[in-house]
Design an enzyme around this catalytic site. Structure first.
Site, PDB file in Angstrom:
ATOM      1  N   ARG A  96     -24.754  -9.715  17.745  1.00  0.00           N
ATOM      2  CA  ARG A  96     -24.389  -8.587  17.337  1.00  0.00           C
ATOM      3  C   ARG A  96     -22.631  -8.362  17.072  1.00  0.00           C
ATOM      4  O   ARG A  96     -22.421  -7.859  16.048  1.00  0.00           O
ATOM      5  CB  ARG A  96     -24.743  -7.310  18.120  1.00  0.00           C
ATOM      6  CG  ARG A  96     -24.598  -6.067  18.209  1.00  0.00           C
ATOM      7  CD  ARG A  96     -24.517  -5.681  16.516  1.00  0.00           C
ATOM      8  NE  ARG A  96     -25.830  -5.927  16.143  1.00  0.00           N
ATOM      9  CZ  ARG A  96     -26.093  -6.000  14.568  1.00  0.00           C
ATOM     10  NH1 ARG A  96     -25.140  -5.930  13.818  1.00  0.00           N
ATOM     11  NH2 ARG A  96     -27.142  -6.490  14.273  1.00  0.00           N
ATOM     12  N   LYS A 131      -5.016   3.846   5.900  1.00  0.00           N
ATOM     13  CA  LYS A 131      -6.284   4.661   6.481  1.00  0.00           C
ATOM     14  C   LYS A 131      -7.486   3.812   6.919  1.00  0.00           C
ATOM     15  O   LYS A 131      -8.251   3.369   6.298  1.00  0.00           O
ATOM     16  CB  LYS A 131      -6.635   5.554   5.274  1.00  0.00           C
ATOM     17  CG  LYS A 131      -5.878   6.631   5.099  1.00  0.00           C
ATOM     18  CD  LYS A 131      -6.213   7.211   3.638  1.00  0.00           C
ATOM     19  CE  LYS A 131      -5.151   8.578   3.184  1.00  0.00           C
ATOM     20  NZ  LYS A 131      -5.667   9.114   1.933  1.00  0.00           N
ATOM     21  N   LYS A 163       7.809  10.453   2.186  1.00  0.00           N
ATOM     22  CA  LYS A 163       6.765  11.335   1.553  1.00  0.00           C
ATOM     23  C   LYS A 163       7.389  12.995   1.401  1.00  0.00           C
ATOM     24  O   LYS A 163       8.526  13.147   1.871  1.00  0.00           O
ATOM     25  CB  LYS A 163       5.451  11.322   2.101  1.00  0.00           C
ATOM     26  CG  LYS A 163       5.059   9.752   2.267  1.00  0.00           C
ATOM     27  CD  LYS A 163       3.564   9.750   2.653  1.00  0.00           C
ATOM     28  CE  LYS A 163       2.617   9.866   1.648  1.00  0.00           C
ATOM     29  NZ  LYS A 163       1.265   9.584   2.014  1.00  0.00           N
ATOM     30  N   GLU A 195       7.967   9.179  -2.426  1.00  0.00           N
ATOM     31  CA  GLU A 195       6.811  10.035  -3.055  1.00  0.00           C
ATOM     32  C   GLU A 195       7.246  10.908  -4.371  1.00  0.00           C
ATOM     33  O   GLU A 195       8.055  11.733  -3.777  1.00  0.00           O
ATOM     34  CB  GLU A 195       5.792  10.472  -2.074  1.00  0.00           C
ATOM     35  CG  GLU A 195       4.708  11.541  -2.575  1.00  0.00           C
ATOM     36  CD  GLU A 195       4.049  12.133  -1.517  1.00  0.00           C
ATOM     37  OE1 GLU A 195       3.133  11.382  -0.925  1.00  0.00           O
ATOM     38  OE2 GLU A 195       4.299  12.853  -1.412  1.00  0.00           O
ATOM     39  N   ASP A 217       2.138  10.845  -7.067  1.00  0.00           N
ATOM     40  CA  ASP A 217       0.908  11.421  -6.189  1.00  0.00           C
ATOM     41  C   ASP A 217       0.302  12.491  -7.049  1.00  0.00           C
ATOM     42  O   ASP A 217       0.856  13.574  -7.222  1.00  0.00           O
ATOM     43  CB  ASP A 217       1.591  12.114  -4.898  1.00  0.00           C
ATOM     44  CG  ASP A 217       0.466  12.496  -3.925  1.00  0.00           C
ATOM     45  OD1 ASP A 217      -0.437  11.774  -3.774  1.00  0.00           O
ATOM     46  OD2 ASP A 217       0.747  13.712  -3.375  1.00  0.00           O
TER      47      ASP A 217
END
Length: 283
Positions: A96, A131, A163, A195, A217
């Site tokens: 597993r 992320k 940013k 950014e 962005d």
């Protein structure tokens, strides 16, 4: 990298095995040996094969494994991915955890390859983001590379990304330029990315020295094209498009001429690839 992966494997095995695999201990004879194959239940891209081999070795060094395809290879439904031979108890104990690593990583690689295929024929590269699953970043980014993507910064320490929230505190261009100069002097080789939320910021940031990348962005396609024109023939800053990128929109974004497209979904919202361990029945 090897030490980091080993720590992840050891933590995963400790979580799963605890004081011992009671099922195998009581229901599988100690002398029983087995042969099995990890099989793909769907088409995709393999990642995590070498990590899975490491799992089997840590559980029992006498287990023998053979990768039948390599990390980064496309695989068809029904493909045999890995052969495993060894004590049945040990193989079952490792099963597993080995599959968990492979399924997650292959899911990331498969998702990445779909985006890479969607922008084929353009100059844009698909980037990952931060992320990622906490603690798993090195494996998530490895899987992205197996899918044909390009790794963005590993963390807060290896590239500066200024940013909008940073700019609230350091908003004047003169102060921003001084901060860039100070960083470059004290941390040579560290790249700087700013950014930009609109074309006015793009124009301002293009006047600064030492900027390696501009993050565009959530801009419309027309704004992305204009930003590319504003940058002109300069080698830097390179332009990265970000925000709400999907498989439906990524090709159009790539066609604007940006250098990179970052896609958080390839690590934060992937579906694990369906892989299974099938044993060969003894005669």
């Amino acid at each position: 990298m090897e030490d980091s992966v080993d720590r992840l494997i050891e933590a995963a095995l400790a979580e799963d095995i605890g004081a011992g695999d009671l099922t195998s201990l009581y229901f599988v004879p100690q002398e029983r040996r087995t042969t099995g194959f990890i099989v793909a239940r769907e088409t995709g891209v393999l990642s995590g094969g070498e990590v899975a081999q490491r799992v089997f070795q840590k559980v029992d060094p006498s287990i023998e494994t053979e990768l039948l395809v390599h990390d980064g290879d496309r695989i068809a439904e029904g493909a045999y991915v890995m052969k495993i031979e060894g004590p049945a108890r040990s193989v079952l104990t490792a099963e597993r955890t080995a599959l968990n690593f492979m399924q997650r990583m292959s899911g990331v690689a498969k998702a990445t390859r779909r985006y890479v295929d969607a922008v084929r024929g353009t100059s844009a590269q698909i980037l990952d983001t931060r992320k990622t699953i906490p603690g798993w970043r090195i494996l998530d980014k490895l899987a992205v590379s197996h899918g044909g993507g390009t790794n963005h910064r590993m963390g807060l320490y290896d590239r500066v990304m200024v940013k909008d929230n940073h700019l609230v505190a350091e908003g004047r261009l003169e102060e921003l330029q001084e901060a860039i100069r100070r960083l470059k002097a004290e941390h040579p080789g560290v790249q700087v990315e700013l950014e930009a939320d609109d074309l006015m910021q793009v124009a301002d940031f293009l006047e600064l020295d030492g900027v390696d990348y501009l993050l565009l962005d959530n801009m419309e396609l027309s704004a992305l094209r204009e930003a590319v024109e504003m940058r002109g023939e300069r080698a830097t800053p390179q332009l990265e498009a970000s925000g709400g990128v999907t498989l439906k929109t990524v090709a159009g974004i790539a066609e604007t001429g940006v250098d990179f497209i970052s896609v958080g979904a390839i690590t934060h919202s992937v579906k694990a690839m369906d892989l299974a361990l099938d044993f060969v029945k003894s005669e």
